[in-house]
Design an enzyme around this catalytic site. Sequence first.
Site, short mmCIF file in Angstrom:
data_model
loop_
_atom_site.label_atom_id
_atom_site.label_comp_id
_atom_site.label_asym_id
_atom_site.label_seq_id
_atom_site.Cartn_x
_atom_site.Cartn_y
_atom_site.Cartn_z
N GLU A 137 0.83 -1.21 0.00
CA GLU A 137 0.00 0.00 0.00
C GLU A 137 0.87 1.26 0.00
O GLU A 137 1.64 1.47 0.94
CB GLU A 137 -0.87 0.01 1.26
CG GLU A 137 -1.70 1.27 1.44
CD GLU A 137 -2.27 1.41 2.85
OE1 GLU A 137 -1.55 1.11 3.83
OE2 GLU A 137 -3.41 1.83 2.98
N ASP A 172 -5.58 2.85 -0.75
CA ASP A 172 -6.17 3.65 0.32
C ASP A 172 -6.44 5.04 -0.26
O ASP A 172 -5.52 5.79 -0.58
CB ASP A 172 -5.19 3.71 1.50
CG ASP A 172 -5.78 4.41 2.72
OD1 ASP A 172 -6.44 5.45 2.53
OD2 ASP A 172 -5.55 3.93 3.84
N GLN A 198 -9.25 0.94 1.04
CA GLN A 198 -9.55 1.56 2.34
C GLN A 198 -9.98 3.01 2.09
O GLN A 198 -9.51 3.65 1.14
CB GLN A 198 -8.32 1.51 3.25
CG GLN A 198 -7.95 0.08 3.66
CD GLN A 198 -6.64 0.00 4.40
OE1 GLN A 198 -5.70 0.75 4.11
NE2 GLN A 198 -6.55 -0.91 5.36
N GLU A 234 -11.28 2.95 7.28
CA GLU A 234 -10.07 3.06 8.10
C GLU A 234 -9.88 4.55 8.44
O GLU A 234 -9.16 5.27 7.76
CB GLU A 234 -8.84 2.55 7.33
CG GLU A 234 -7.60 2.45 8.21
CD GLU A 234 -6.32 2.14 7.41
OE1 GLU A 234 -6.12 2.66 6.30
OE2 GLU A 234 -5.50 1.37 7.94
#
Length: 249
Positions: A137, A172, A198, A234
């Site tokens: 990530e 993310d 996320q 998140e």
Amino acid sequence: MPKFCANLTWLFGELPYMDRFRAAREAGFEGVEVLFPYDCPTQDMRDQLVLNGLSFVLMNCPLPNATGGPQGFAAVPGGEERFRRDFDRTLRFAQVLKPLHIHIMAGVAEGPEAEATFVRNLRWAAARAPRQGLTIEPINRIDMPGYFLADYETAARVLDAVASPNLALQFDAYHAHRITGDAAAAWGAHGHRARHVQVAGFPGRHEPAGGAIDYPAFFARLAADGYDGWISGEYAPATTTVDGLGWIR
Ligand SMILES: O=C(O)C(=O)[C@H](O)CO
Ligand SMILES: [Mg+2]
């Protein structure tokens, strides 16, 4: 219908850790992720997952206690032995917890040698656990100074170099927006590599609603692109977790 999961490291922090599973289920989540599920009894956690009918979507490697920090060292030259030892320890937890994905953290490093180290370690890990989903990530360097994997072009090069079917991108949207200035465009360029997503609002990292990222449009784009993985909340709830869950509707 998107599959939303709750990151129990960030959400339901009002409750003791073991109570968060039931709270997530009662709030309507069918999956959860926990970044570092290493300091609780593993079987108790497994029981909570089963009891509440929750999929366990993701956990991080390495263990924070073993590394002195949460940032990992998969891209740290000279850290190979440590990486392997910790990856194996993570796999032992994973045998019980059965996460869909393990997010391998790159650590603080820079330069071509770090990239080559990252590729070598990821190749080893992907071969070591061929049936285990693995992710990497990009994380922005304002929040995590010096973190090696901080842009999507590097992630793409690394994924291509490792070329393993069980290693994919963790996208993310909060980090994407901070890194590129446009999470939707970053998804357009790199979303086809993603197996886990996320979300959090930008810039405050609270609920994914009302900030600089147009989340209704982002979720629609994911659906239009045929993304069928989990989308994890998140973020740090602005008030209480439950009061902030309107974004899911
Ligand atoms: O910081 C993030 O966004 C993550 O997902 C990492 O796993 C941090 O531990
Ligand atoms: Mg993240």
